[in-house]
Scaffold this motif. Structure first.
Motif, PDB file in Angstrom:
ATOM      1  N   HIS A 208       0.832  -1.208   0.000  1.00 28.37           N
ATOM      2  CA  HIS A 208       0.000   0.000   0.000  1.00 28.37           C
ATOM      3  C   HIS A 208       0.867   1.259   0.000  1.00 28.37           C
ATOM      4  O   HIS A 208       0.467   2.282  -0.553  1.00 28.37           O
ATOM      5  N   ALA A 211       1.792   1.616  -3.607  1.00 29.93           N
ATOM      6  CA  ALA A 211       0.621   1.977  -4.416  1.00 29.93           C
ATOM      7  C   ALA A 211       0.216   3.425  -4.165  1.00 29.93           C
ATOM      8  O   ALA A 211      -0.117   4.159  -5.100  1.00 29.93           O
ATOM      9  N   ALA A 218      -5.879   6.228  -7.544  1.00 32.80           N
ATOM     10  CA  ALA A 218      -6.179   4.841  -7.904  1.00 32.80           C
ATOM     11  C   ALA A 218      -6.185   3.965  -6.660  1.00 32.80           C
ATOM     12  O   ALA A 218      -7.029   3.079  -6.508  1.00 32.80           O
ATOM     13  N   SER A 219      -5.256   4.212  -5.749  1.00 34.54           N
ATOM     14  CA  SER A 219      -5.188   3.417  -4.526  1.00 34.54           C
ATOM     15  C   SER A 219      -6.449   3.624  -3.697  1.00 34.54           C
ATOM     16  O   SER A 219      -7.001   2.675  -3.133  1.00 34.54           O
ATOM     17  N   ARG A 220      -6.892   4.877  -3.635  1.00 38.54           N
ATOM     18  CA  ARG A 220      -8.092   5.168  -2.848  1.00 38.54           C
ATOM     19  C   ARG A 220      -9.299   4.439  -3.453  1.00 38.54           C
ATOM     20  O   ARG A 220     -10.085   3.820  -2.738  1.00 38.54           O
ATOM     21  N   LEU A 221      -9.408   4.497  -4.783  1.00 37.97           N
ATOM     22  CA  LEU A 221     -10.528   3.820  -5.440  1.00 37.97           C
ATOM     23  C   LEU A 221     -10.436   2.307  -5.276  1.00 37.97           C
ATOM     24  O   LEU A 221     -11.431   1.611  -5.318  1.00 37.97           O
ATOM     25  N   SER A 222      -9.209   1.803  -5.084  1.00 34.45           N
ATOM     26  CA  SER A 222      -9.042   0.357  -4.889  1.00 34.45           C
ATOM     27  C   SER A 222      -9.324  -0.042  -3.444  1.00 34.45           C
ATOM     28  O   SER A 222      -9.180  -1.205  -3.100  1.00 34.45           O
ATOM     29  N   GLY A 223      -9.673   0.912  -2.616  1.00 37.39           N
ATOM     30  CA  GLY A 223     -10.046   0.568  -1.250  1.00 37.39           C
ATOM     31  C   GLY A 223      -8.943   0.733  -0.233  1.00 37.39           C
ATOM     32  O   GLY A 223      -9.086   0.313   0.910  1.00 37.39           O
ATOM     33  N   ILE A 224      -7.813   1.329  -0.653  1.00 37.71           N
ATOM     34  CA  ILE A 224      -6.740   1.571   0.310  1.00 37.71           C
ATOM     35  C   ILE A 224      -7.019   2.884   1.018  1.00 37.71           C
ATOM     36  O   ILE A 224      -7.323   3.883   0.371  1.00 37.71           O
TER      37      ILE A 224
ATOM     38  N   VAL B  74     -15.472   1.391  -0.815  1.00 35.76           N
ATOM     39  CA  VAL B  74     -15.249   0.099  -0.161  1.00 35.76           C
ATOM     40  C   VAL B  74     -16.580  -0.512   0.276  1.00 35.76           C
ATOM     41  O   VAL B  74     -16.794  -1.727   0.150  1.00 35.76           O
ATOM     42  N   ARG B  77     -18.109  -2.090  -2.639  1.00 34.09           N
ATOM     43  CA  ARG B  77     -17.383  -3.311  -2.998  1.00 34.09           C
ATOM     44  C   ARG B  77     -17.752  -4.464  -2.100  1.00 34.09           C
ATOM     45  O   ARG B  77     -17.931  -5.592  -2.555  1.00 34.09           O
ATOM     46  N   HIS B  85     -13.120   2.005 -13.125  1.00 32.43           N
ATOM     47  CA  HIS B  85     -13.134   3.444 -13.326  1.00 32.43           C
ATOM     48  C   HIS B  85     -12.453   3.803 -14.638  1.00 32.43           C
ATOM     49  O   HIS B  85     -11.613   3.064 -15.136  1.00 32.43           O
ATOM     50  N   ALA B  89      -7.819   2.971 -12.113  1.00 34.00           N
ATOM     51  CA  ALA B  89      -7.473   2.759 -10.716  1.00 34.00           C
ATOM     52  C   ALA B  89      -6.493   1.599 -10.533  1.00 34.00           C
ATOM     53  O   ALA B  89      -6.696   0.707  -9.720  1.00 34.00           O
ATOM     54  N   VAL B  90      -5.423   1.616 -11.324  1.00 35.87           N
ATOM     55  CA  VAL B  90      -4.361   0.633 -11.126  1.00 35.87           C
ATOM     56  C   VAL B  90      -3.085   1.364 -10.715  1.00 35.87           C
ATOM     57  O   VAL B  90      -2.907   2.530 -11.035  1.00 35.87           O
ATOM     58  N   ALA B  91      -2.238   0.666  -9.990  1.00 35.42           N
ATOM     59  CA  ALA B  91      -0.938   1.227  -9.605  1.00 35.42           C
ATOM     60  C   ALA B  91       0.084   0.727 -10.611  1.00 35.42           C
ATOM     61  O   ALA B  91       0.421  -0.457 -10.613  1.00 35.42           O
ATOM     62  N   LEU B  94       3.210  -1.559  -9.755  1.00 35.25           N
ATOM     63  CA  LEU B  94       2.982  -2.889  -9.175  1.00 35.25           C
ATOM     64  C   LEU B  94       2.633  -3.879 -10.287  1.00 35.25           C
ATOM     65  O   LEU B  94       2.201  -3.488 -11.366  1.00 35.25           O
ATOM     66  N   LEU B 102      -5.178  -5.540  -5.097  1.00 28.35           N
ATOM     67  CA  LEU B 102      -4.877  -4.288  -4.394  1.00 28.35           C
ATOM     68  C   LEU B 102      -6.012  -3.921  -3.435  1.00 28.35           C
ATOM     69  O   LEU B 102      -7.175  -3.863  -3.813  1.00 28.35           O
ATOM     70  N   ARG B 162     -10.177  -7.730 -12.578  1.00 28.24           N
ATOM     71  CA  ARG B 162     -10.310  -7.473 -11.139  1.00 28.24           C
ATOM     72  C   ARG B 162     -11.782  -7.337 -10.759  1.00 28.24           C
ATOM     73  O   ARG B 162     -12.240  -7.925  -9.778  1.00 28.24           O
TER      74      ARG B 162
END
Lengths: 335, 256
Positions: A208, A211, A218-224, B74, B77, B85, B89-91, B94, B102, B162
């Protein structure tokens, strides 16, 4: 979706392949530079590889290397911490002075230092996440605040090692490993690097951190919960700087309000030379240790070769610019 | 049968601007519902309200007939609504497996996971490979590859994989073909059909009328912050749909 990876790789030029290699393994570059530097300086001076000299370099690197660990995790989140040297000096003064004046034993004094360092880091983290100020500005401000507090509390006076509990000075004691005398401070630094490298690589928190620095939205949208990640990073960095304070006390056998105030730039230098990107999301802790070692080896090697101090500083400056240029080039890697 | 996802009377104001003025939406089980609308029609706000990215001022979102209140993405989800999105919303630095997991990483079993908090890297990589294979994304061979080394379409595929892997109820896709070339768009459209074949209903937001008319079962036309009409793409021409969207063609609200 129709990438034919095999043929593309075959058609790459050697330069492009090097770029891809450095892109996937950011630590290789600094490691090669360190090896070359060691070989060159060993050829230039017989004394360079002698145990006493290696011991000296390790001691010189221990404090910066420790700070660089905290600095690395902050920079990985696309932040920067200018206040690390000030936090270290402040905690070293508080640990030493409280113990010297009140007779507080070593262990609680040390705990107090860790608590203070963590709180200082937390202040940085709260300003970054709550007020949403740029980390550069936040830590530029707290650098001055913490340093002023240090001067106020210490009354600009150095606390002598003899007035402190033994434990605070323990990091300066040495153990002989393979003919080389190594301080416990250097050993603590290496262990810290190992632990942090493990945590970054193998835990969700570590992922995290990367990320968040890579793409915060993007991290926030992924739930981090990115604010929580940032807060924990700055607080952890603060605790690491407190460890640096302990090593610093051992190294200079006293606590001085003027010691190590420029270590902030040195730690950033180590991180950058170690291949961690100032733009966040890319880099490694081990690289920062190598970066700190490169700086230490350059300064030491040039000194042994009889080069004036000003040219050592010149060389470090050139290294920084070279390292960042290479990082920019690596970032332009094409799919 | 009750629609799997419903929105009733959603209102969202930003200062004086009303993005949603009592918007409704119905997503049936197992369908692809396209949402189209001109710029400023409230498509993004509608989708953000459904996936928890914004909290509407008024109105309700119902999942399987149950009223939901999503405060964050969240929450949505956890309820089984996955969103792809537009920004993906990818890093980028990584790898694929890390991106797939993620924010919901798996730990190793036993002491290594509980005390040392070690991630189950191999397990996650294998699962990532399985998910990519299940969607027929064969061009991605190595889940250990960094996402930034992928093409735009491949990145989109990772984001879709994902959503499909974790979405248990609904998958929302925001402009999945906007940044892609013809061939890559084709592959992503196939992916969307794949997701529906798995039984997951899809909400597809798109500007691209040919794409919408190719894959959608029904088309929700958004205008001025409300649902203007829901049309069957097989019984209406593209130009009529655009006419409703821009207000050139008047229809009774909710007529179809």
């Amino acid at each position: 979706m129709t990438t034919t990876t095999g043929t593309e790789q075959a058609s790459r030029s050697p330069l492009s392949r090097l770029q891809h290699l450095l892109h996937s393994q950011a630590t290789i570059g600094p490691a090669v530079v360190l090896l070359i530097a060691i070989v060159v300086f060993a050829l230039l001076s017989d004394r360079f590889l002698q145990p006493a000299n290696i011991s000296l370099v390790l001691q010189q690197v221990a404090v910066v290397g420790t700070l660089a660990v905290g600095q690395t995790i902050v920079i990985l989140t696309a932040g920067i911490d200018l206040s690390c040297g000030a936090i270290m000096v402040l905690t070293s003064i508080v640990m030493a002075k409280v113990a010297a004046e009140t007779g507080l034993p070593g262990f609680p004094a040390l705990l107090l230092g860790f608590l203070l360092g963590t709180v200082c880091g937390l202040v940085n983290g709260l300003l970054v996440t709550r007020l949403k100020l740029p980390p550069f500005i936040v830590t530029l401000g707290t650098l001055n605040v913490f340093f002023a507090l240090n001067l106020w509390y210490s009354e600009s006076a150095t606390i002598r090692g003899g007035d402190m509990p033994k434990l605070l000075l323990w990091t300066g004691e040495t153990v002989t490993i393979g003919g080389t005398r190594v301080t416990y401070g250097s050993i603590i630094m290496v262990l810290l690097v190992a632990v942090m490298a493990f945590v970054l690589k193998n835990t969700a928190w570590g992922r995290h951190v990367y990320a968040t620095g890579d793409d915060a939205e993007a991290s926030r949208l992924s739930g981090i919960r990115t604010a929580r990640v940032l807060l924990s990073v700055y607080a952890t960095a603060g605790a690491v700087y407190a460890l640096g304070a302990w090593i610093l006390i051992g190294r200079i056998a006293s606590a001085s309000p003027q010691a190590g105030q420029f270590e902030n730039l040195d730690s950033i230098t180590a991180v950058v030379i170690g291949g961690t990107s100032l733009f966040g999301g890319r880099g490694a802790i081990v690289g920062s240790l190598i970066g700190a070692l490169i700086v230490g080896v350059f300064r030491n090697g040039l000194a042994l070769a009889g080069v004036d101090v000003l040219w050592q500083t010149f060389a470090v400056g050139v290294l920084i610019i070279a390292a960042v240029s290479i990082d920019q080039w690596i970032r332009k890697v094409k799919p | 049968m009750t629609p799997i996802l419903q929105a009733r009377g959603l209102v969202k104001r930003y200062g004086r601007v009303t993005a949603l003025a009592g918007a409704d939406l119905d997503l049936e089980q197992g369908e692809i519902l396209a949402v189209i609308g001109d710029n400023g029609a409230g498509k993004s706000s509608l989708i953000k309200a459904l996936c928890g990215a914004v909290v509407p001022d008024e109105g309700t979102v119902l999942l399987d007939g149950e009223p939901m209140s999503f405060a964050t993405p969240v929450d949505a989800r956890i309820a089984g609504i996955e969103t792809v999105h537009q920004s993906l919303a990818v890093a980028p630095s990584l790898d694929i497996a890390a991106n797939l997991f993620l924010g919901r990483e798996r730990r190793r079993p036993g002491v290594l996971g509980s005390v040392f908090r070690m991630l189950d890297r191999t397990g996650m990589r294998e699962e990532a490979k399985r998910q990519l294979d299940a969607l027929g994304i064969m061009t991605i061979q190595n889940p250990g590859q960094a996402v930034e080394t992928l093409s735009g379409g491949q990145r989109q595929a990772v984001a879709v994989a994902r959503a499909a892997a974790f979405g248990s109820r609904v998958v929302i896709m925001d402009e999945p073909t906007a940044a892609l070339g013809v061939r890559e768009s084709r592959a992503v459209l196939d992916l969307i059909l794949q997701v529906r074949e798995r039984g997951l209903p899809v909400i597809l937001i798109s500007h691209n009328m040919p794409h919408v008319f190719e894959v959608a079962d029904r088309v929700h036309i958004q205008r001025l912050g409300r649902r203007k009409a829901v049309v069957d793409p097989r019984s209406i021409s593209m130009s009529d749909a655009v006419a409703i969207m821009t207000g050139a063609l008047e229809v009774d609200e909710e007529a179809s």
